[in-house]
Scaffold this active site. Structure first.
Site, PDB file in Angstrom:
ATOM      1  N   SER A  13       0.812  -1.206   0.000  1.00 36.98           N
ATOM      2  CA  SER A  13       0.000   0.000   0.000  1.00 36.98           C
ATOM      3  C   SER A  13       0.849   1.261   0.000  1.00 36.98           C
ATOM      4  O   SER A  13       2.047   1.239   0.302  1.00 36.98           O
ATOM      5  CB  SER A  13      -0.929  -0.004   1.215  1.00 36.98           C
ATOM      6  N   LEU A 440     -24.064   9.513 -38.835  1.00 40.21           N
ATOM      7  CA  LEU A 440     -25.061   9.724 -37.800  1.00 40.21           C
ATOM      8  C   LEU A 440     -26.443   9.218 -38.237  1.00 40.21           C
ATOM      9  O   LEU A 440     -26.701   9.051 -39.431  1.00 40.21           O
ATOM     10  CB  LEU A 440     -25.155  11.212 -37.460  1.00 40.21           C
ATOM     11  N   SER A 513     -22.366   2.607 -36.795  1.00 43.14           N
ATOM     12  CA  SER A 513     -21.015   2.117 -36.445  1.00 43.14           C
ATOM     13  C   SER A 513     -20.128   3.263 -35.959  1.00 43.14           C
ATOM     14  O   SER A 513     -19.206   3.686 -36.648  1.00 43.14           O
ATOM     15  CB  SER A 513     -20.372   1.386 -37.623  1.00 43.14           C
TER      16      SER A 513
END
Length: 599
Positions: A13, A440, A513
């Site tokens: 840690s 689009l 796509s």
């Protein structure tokens, strides 16, 4: 020069003193030049600042933390060490995992005054899943507890409980102080009650005999093509001993080759031992490329599919079905993660997933576009450890271990039919092709694809249209619009389009796509010679003004999540085969597309 190099990395840690401990190890083994010490620390060494010797980034010095992995070499009387000091912060877990993936031993550092922390457990789990089985557990900062044997005995009991879930590991407990140097290289005077080894003594006792005793294995790093069809192979000896005249199996491929003209460090030699850098020729003519393994080891196989344990390191989520670049040894090739199940810290499967979360651990199926020479990690670590790299930015996204080859890939062979591809294309009127329209929603993809289809049909060609909405009512009806579902939507569509194009059909694919790398994956599936990416470049304002299905209005109202252009991205193609204007005259755009199909 010492040739036995042990690779070690730190884990644990933040604020447990890893960098201070390692800096002390380097200082006390005289492994840091005097000018560097004086340049960083000044004329007098302040023990509380020695970690600055490892922090190379300005942000590390400013924040007093380790961010990147610091690599150093140092020597003992027995061997050379390659040391990786890795960060403890949760957000830099990827750096720790990268370092641990190549480690022989992990030094797990724990603040003796604070005990075991969540990152301690996390780092142990990651190192174990990456195949590390040898640990030195160092209780650091013992000066803060006045070197109390009672406190350390309680901590050792907690550590024993921690390792109870990792039965096949070897670990030892060492109390130390990086600040004061106790039990790092020298013993110091504050823990006379402790009779165990120092950290350096414990490291020197770790054996690596398995590499020396294993069957011979060579990894080809470079192929030199000389005149008269002569090839000289530059390689590393990974296992065992190789000899001039030895016959070895070449993977991938499965052929055999006979070593000749063996040289070690540029000098002729009858043999070479493990970790030697060698050059050799083959008595036979063989097609051997960089990354090939020549071996007697029966655990190595050639496969393009394997089961793996995968730790996802990318800052962004990974997506099942998306392409990545795998680097396994000196081999490089494109792959996809085709299936994955999340693993608990105890390595139990929690269920199949479609996305890979940062710092998540998974049991995965890896499918490559080529054969890799590989082996189960527990049998041959050098051939069973790999990383995945993003083809977009070159960043490491995952580290993984090979569990086993999926030999079902060896049993699948494409059938050769009597009517071959050439004859099918002749009957169909020409060579098949895929026209991939991307843009689009409302950009005009389907409209242009429809007109192209009609004109090609009138000319005598067979045309099929794979439209996004139509596909989602059948073949892809089980998919939504998350990133993972979009990836699978495109993969399925590309596979269908490929089959159709191979019969001479012209396939017009109309899909939004939105992601660049998914379109590139479609190109890979179909083949660059048959694939044309067509960007229907219509502005968002025009698409939203058209809004034929009312989807933009719903997306603006928050009724549709993950809607491309509104609350999900669209990545424009950087180098499409064709750009058409979805707001221009339809016949002009159709004419441009038809030019791609002309024989």
């Amino acid at each position: 020069m010492l040739r036995d190099v042990l690779r070690i990395t730190t884990a644990g840690s933040v604020d447990d003193g890893k960098s201070t401990l390692i800096a002390r190890l380097l200082l006390d083994t005289k492994s840091i030049p005097e000018d560097q010490i004086s340049g960083v620390l000044g004329s007098s060494v302040d023990p509380t600042r020695i970690a600055d010797l490892l922090d190379g980034l300005e942000s590390e010095k400013e924040q007093g933390i380790t961010i990147d992995v610091a690599h150093r070499f140092f020597d003992s009387q027995q061997r050379r060490y390659h040391l990786s000091d890795s960060p403890g912060h949760e957000q830099y877990t990827r750096n720790m995992a990268t370092a641990a993936a190549g480690a022989d031993v992990v030094i797990l550092v724990i603040d003796a005054s604070a005990g075991i922390k969540p990152q301690t457990t996390r780092h142990l789990s990651i190192a174990y899943q990456l195949g590390v089985r040898q640990f030195l557990v160092v209780a650091n900062k013992c000066d803060l507890i006045q070197y109390s044997s009672k406190v350390l005995a309680a901590l050792e009991k907690d550590i024993n409980n921690l390792f109870s879930g990792y039965a096949d590991t070897e670990w030892s407990f060492i109390p130390a102080s990086g600040t004061e140097g106790a039990m790092v290289v020298t013993r110091g005077s504050r823990m006379r009650w402790y009779k165990g080894p120092t950290i350096l003594e414990a490291l020197d006792r770790i054996s690596r005999e398995a590499q020396r005793e294993g069957p011979a294995a060579i990894a080809v790093q470079m192929v030199q093509r000389l005149g008269n069809r002569t090839r000289v192979y530059l390689a590393s000896v990974l296992r065992g001993q190789v000899e001039d005249g030895m016959v070895l199996t070449i993977s991938p491929g499965g052929t055999t080759g006979t070593l000749k003209n063996l040289t070690v460090n540029g000098r002729p030699s009858p043999s070479a031992s493990v970790r030697s850098e060698i050059a050799f020729e083959l008595a036979e003519e063989r097609d051997v490329e960089r990354g090939a393994l020549l071996t007697h080891n029966s655990s190595i196989s050639s496969s393009h599919q394997w089961d793996a344990t995968l730790i996802w390191l990318g800052a962004e989520e990974g997506v099942i079905g998306r392409p990545y670049i795998a680097k396994l040894g000196y081999q490089t090739g494109r792959i996809t993660v085709t299936r994955a199940s999340e693993l608990s810290p105890e390595e139990n499967r929690r269920g199949e997933v479609r996305v890979l979360a940062p710092n998540g651990t998974y049991r995965a199926t890896i499918s490559g576009q080529q054969d890799f020479a590989l082996a189960p990690f527990h049998e041959f670590p050098e051939a069973g450890r790999f990383i995945l790299v993003s083809p977009e930015d070159g960043q490491t996204t995952a580290v993984g271990l090979v569990n086993f080859s999926l030999r079902r890939s060896d049993n699948i062979r494409p059938h050769t039919f009597g009517l071959d591809q050439e004859h099918r294309e002749e009957l169909a009127g020409g060579r098949g092709k895929v026209l991939w329209f991307t843009g689009l929603s409302g950009s005009g993809k389907s409209t242009i694809a429809d007109q192209v289809s009609q004109q090609l049909t009138e000319s005598g060609r067979i045309v099929a249209i794979l439209d996004g909405d139509n596909l989602r009512t059948g073949l892809n009806s089980d998919l939504g619009f998350t990133e993972a579902d979009r990836v699978e939507n495109i993969r399925r569509t590309a596979e269908v389009a490929k089959l159709m194009a191979e019969t001479g059909v012209i396939v017009a694919v109309s899909l939004i796509s939105p992601y660049r790398q998914d379109r590139e994956r479609a190109r890979e599936i179909i083949g660059s010679d048959r694939f044309s990416e067509i960007h229907v470049a219509t502005s968002l304002s025009i698409c939203e003004g058209r809004d034929p299905k009312g989807l933009y209005k719903k997306a603006r109202a928050g009724e549709i999540p993950n809607f491309t252009g509104i609350n999900a991205p669209y990545e424009e193609p950087p180098h499409p085969d064709l750009v058409v204007d979805g707001a221009g005259k339809l016949k002009d755009q159709v004419r441009k597309v038809l030019s791609l199909v002309e024989d």
